[in-house]
Design a protein around this motif. Structure first.
Motif, PDB file in Angstrom:
ATOM      1  N   VAL A   5      -6.342 -16.051  30.796  1.00  0.00           N
ATOM      2  CA  VAL A   5      -7.133 -15.909  31.794  1.00  0.00           C
ATOM      3  C   VAL A   5      -6.362 -15.909  33.324  1.00  0.00           C
ATOM      4  O   VAL A   5      -5.431 -16.876  33.405  1.00  0.00           O
ATOM      5  CB  VAL A   5      -8.123 -17.166  31.839  1.00  0.00           C
ATOM      6  CG1 VAL A   5      -8.986 -17.194  33.058  1.00  0.00           C
ATOM      7  CG2 VAL A   5      -8.758 -17.492  30.736  1.00  0.00           C
ATOM      8  N   SER A   6      -6.426 -15.144  34.015  1.00  0.00           N
ATOM      9  CA  SER A   6      -5.767 -14.855  35.260  1.00  0.00           C
ATOM     10  C   SER A   6      -4.109 -14.506  34.855  1.00  0.00           C
ATOM     11  O   SER A   6      -3.291 -15.413  35.568  1.00  0.00           O
ATOM     12  CB  SER A   6      -6.121 -15.872  36.191  1.00  0.00           C
ATOM     13  OG  SER A   6      -7.311 -15.905  36.420  1.00  0.00           O
ATOM     14  N   GLY A   7      -3.965 -14.188  33.723  1.00  0.00           N
ATOM     15  CA  GLY A   7      -2.535 -13.926  33.339  1.00  0.00           C
ATOM     16  C   GLY A   7      -1.839 -14.962  32.519  1.00  0.00           C
ATOM     17  O   GLY A   7      -0.534 -14.896  32.263  1.00  0.00           O
ATOM     18  N   LYS A   8      -2.566 -16.041  32.532  1.00  0.00           N
ATOM     19  CA  LYS A   8      -2.203 -17.355  31.769  1.00  0.00           C
ATOM     20  C   LYS A   8      -2.638 -17.546  30.608  1.00  0.00           C
ATOM     21  O   LYS A   8      -3.762 -17.754  30.834  1.00  0.00           O
ATOM     22  CB  LYS A   8      -2.206 -18.519  32.885  1.00  0.00           C
ATOM     23  CG  LYS A   8      -0.995 -18.379  34.184  1.00  0.00           C
ATOM     24  CD  LYS A   8      -1.145 -19.416  35.025  1.00  0.00           C
ATOM     25  CE  LYS A   8      -0.391 -19.309  36.206  1.00  0.00           C
ATOM     26  NZ  LYS A   8      -0.385 -20.451  37.079  1.00  0.00           N
ATOM     27  N   TRP A  50     -15.332 -18.101  32.968  1.00  0.00           N
ATOM     28  CA  TRP A  50     -15.651 -18.592  31.625  1.00  0.00           C
ATOM     29  C   TRP A  50     -17.026 -18.309  31.270  1.00  0.00           C
ATOM     30  O   TRP A  50     -17.741 -19.358  31.216  1.00  0.00           O
ATOM     31  CB  TRP A  50     -14.981 -19.905  31.428  1.00  0.00           C
ATOM     32  CG  TRP A  50     -14.842 -20.221  29.919  1.00  0.00           C
ATOM     33  CD1 TRP A  50     -15.974 -20.726  29.072  1.00  0.00           C
ATOM     34  CD2 TRP A  50     -13.640 -20.022  29.220  1.00  0.00           C
ATOM     35  NE1 TRP A  50     -15.150 -20.643  27.837  1.00  0.00           N
ATOM     36  CE2 TRP A  50     -13.922 -20.474  27.782  1.00  0.00           C
ATOM     37  CE3 TRP A  50     -12.574 -20.099  29.422  1.00  0.00           C
ATOM     38  CZ2 TRP A  50     -13.001 -20.653  26.880  1.00  0.00           C
ATOM     39  CZ3 TRP A  50     -11.272 -20.099  28.585  1.00  0.00           C
ATOM     40  CH2 TRP A  50     -11.606 -20.506  27.293  1.00  0.00           C
ATOM     41  N   PRO A  51     -17.587 -17.080  31.098  1.00  0.00           N
ATOM     42  CA  PRO A  51     -19.025 -17.090  30.842  1.00  0.00           C
ATOM     43  C   PRO A  51     -18.919 -17.707  29.286  1.00  0.00           C
ATOM     44  O   PRO A  51     -17.951 -17.292  28.338  1.00  0.00           O
ATOM     45  CB  PRO A  51     -19.230 -15.386  30.709  1.00  0.00           C
ATOM     46  CG  PRO A  51     -17.805 -14.920  30.752  1.00  0.00           C
ATOM     47  CD  PRO A  51     -16.896 -15.782  31.394  1.00  0.00           C
ATOM     48  N   VAL A  97     -14.628 -23.548  32.025  1.00  0.00           N
ATOM     49  CA  VAL A  97     -13.973 -24.386  31.045  1.00  0.00           C
ATOM     50  C   VAL A  97     -12.478 -24.498  31.514  1.00  0.00           C
ATOM     51  O   VAL A  97     -11.684 -25.487  31.306  1.00  0.00           O
ATOM     52  CB  VAL A  97     -14.321 -23.807  29.792  1.00  0.00           C
ATOM     53  CG1 VAL A  97     -13.215 -24.650  28.626  1.00  0.00           C
ATOM     54  CG2 VAL A  97     -15.669 -23.947  29.239  1.00  0.00           C
ATOM     55  N   HIS A  98     -12.076 -23.306  31.613  1.00  0.00           N
ATOM     56  CA  HIS A  98     -10.274 -23.196  31.790  1.00  0.00           C
ATOM     57  C   HIS A  98      -9.914 -24.112  33.044  1.00  0.00           C
ATOM     58  O   HIS A  98      -8.758 -24.021  33.163  1.00  0.00           O
ATOM     59  CB  HIS A  98     -10.020 -21.716  31.857  1.00  0.00           C
ATOM     60  CG  HIS A  98     -10.556 -20.929  33.161  1.00  0.00           C
ATOM     61  ND1 HIS A  98     -11.932 -20.871  33.360  1.00  0.00           N
ATOM     62  CD2 HIS A  98     -10.020 -20.367  34.242  1.00  0.00           C
ATOM     63  CE1 HIS A  98     -12.280 -20.255  34.523  1.00  0.00           C
ATOM     64  NE2 HIS A  98     -10.997 -19.937  35.031  1.00  0.00           N
ATOM     65  N   SER A 158      -9.190 -31.967  37.350  1.00  0.00           N
ATOM     66  CA  SER A 158     -10.052 -30.875  36.952  1.00  0.00           C
ATOM     67  C   SER A 158     -10.100 -29.864  38.363  1.00  0.00           C
ATOM     68  O   SER A 158      -9.960 -30.352  39.523  1.00  0.00           O
ATOM     69  CB  SER A 158     -11.617 -31.290  36.987  1.00  0.00           C
ATOM     70  OG  SER A 158     -12.524 -30.133  36.921  1.00  0.00           O
ATOM     71  N   GLN A 159      -9.910 -28.803  38.210  1.00  0.00           N
ATOM     72  CA  GLN A 159      -9.821 -27.611  39.081  1.00  0.00           C
ATOM     73  C   GLN A 159     -11.256 -26.679  39.443  1.00  0.00           C
ATOM     74  O   GLN A 159     -11.735 -26.210  40.264  1.00  0.00           O
ATOM     75  CB  GLN A 159      -9.083 -26.399  38.800  1.00  0.00           C
ATOM     76  CG  GLN A 159      -7.385 -27.222  38.797  1.00  0.00           C
ATOM     77  CD  GLN A 159      -7.019 -27.792  39.732  1.00  0.00           C
ATOM     78  OE1 GLN A 159      -6.984 -27.355  40.763  1.00  0.00           O
ATOM     79  NE2 GLN A 159      -6.409 -28.923  39.777  1.00  0.00           N
ATOM     80  N   ALA A 160     -12.230 -27.214  38.534  1.00  0.00           N
ATOM     81  CA  ALA A 160     -13.480 -26.683  38.315  1.00  0.00           C
ATOM     82  C   ALA A 160     -14.412 -27.114  39.863  1.00  0.00           C
ATOM     83  O   ALA A 160     -14.009 -28.183  40.278  1.00  0.00           O
ATOM     84  CB  ALA A 160     -14.405 -27.238  37.494  1.00  0.00           C
TER      85      ALA A 160
END
Length: 263
Positions: free
Chosen positions: A100-103, A211-212, A231-232, A242-244
């Motif tokens: 996700v996003s290259g990582k 993250w669908p 989720v990621h 958490s970054q959400a």
């Protein structure tokens, strides 16, 4: 509702809540014979034709590596459970990290590989479709075969079909024409596997579709709904922080044909 039982030491369970009367209908507990220490019961199919729930166990609970991923069946009348295809070639994750996003998605420096996750059935409950999140194949098996207790795992294995290629994905859903929809979290998108030739096609994407995850059909308005679960961005992937963040979106889209509700 499926309670994975991981917020504290409680027994995983299915909770049936009557939304009309706003009362508890029934609880189906998943006993130790149905789960293992690394179980993470996730998506499920509500099979009203055969009277069972079929649950996808990702096998990544409590630090699990997906090696014990499986399917779990629960009889709606008796509550009897069976654990099937644990560590099977069709439930195990492949070494295809989620990027996700290259990582690559990792926990403590180790790539997270998720076993059996997406799961759905056709409109007649003839076939069950399922797939590991990390993997490039969707599999299917007839529900009558999956539920046939006279079949040992070797015999059951011979009745499982490799259905189609796919990207790493979370949720699955099917329409009445047999088109199979999947959530492609790596590209913030939803794709479809066409029934006519098993080819994979892009449906839609959005930068906010982070993250669908699950896909559900609404019989009233004819749309399929998909959650952006983020989720990621959870704490486990970001050193405990958490970054959400809000807003937390739910998207909808028109399927190619009418969907199948109650999946």
């Amino acid at each position: 509702m499926l309670d994975m039982g991981q917020r504290n030491p409680v027994t995983p369970k299915i909770v049936g809540w009557d939304t009309i009367t706003d009362t508890l209908e029934r609880i189906y507990y998943l006993p130790e014979t149905a789960v293992v220490p690394t179980s993470q019961p996730n998506d499920m199919v509500v099979d009203t034709q055969h009277g069972v729930f079929v649950i996808a166990d990702e096998g990544i609970g409590n630090g699990g590596d997906g090696s014990a991923a499986s399917l779990i069946t629960v009889d709606m009348k008796t509550g009897k459970t069976r654990r099937l295809l644990e560590g099977h070639r069709t439930t195990l994750p492949e070494n295809r990290p989620t990027v996700v996003s290259g990582k690559p998605l990792a926990v403590k420096g180790k790539n997270l590989l998720v076993g059996c996750d997406g799961i759905t059935a056709d409109k007649d409950f003839e076939w069950l479709y399922y797939a590991p999140l990390n993997g490039n194949k969707v599999y299917r098996v007839r529900l009558v075969d999956l539920l046939d207790e006279s079949l040992n795992e070797t015999a059951l294995d011979k009745r499982i079909e490799t259905y189609a290629d796919k990207p790493n994905n979370g949720g699955l859903s099917m329409d009445t024409e047999g088109n199979l929809y999947l959530t492609a979290m790596e590209t913030n998108s939803v794709a479809v596997i066409l029934a006519k030739d098993k080819s994979v096609h892009h449906i839609f994407s959005d930068e906010n579709l982070l993250w669908p995850d699950g896909v559900s059909y609404n019989l009233v308005d004819g749309y399929m709904y998909v959650s952006a679960a983020q989720v990621h961005l959870g704490a486990v992937f970001h050193n405990g922080k958490s970054q959400a963040k809000a807003p937390f979106y739910i998207f909808r889209f028109k399927p190619l044909a009418k969907g199948v509700p109650f999946r």
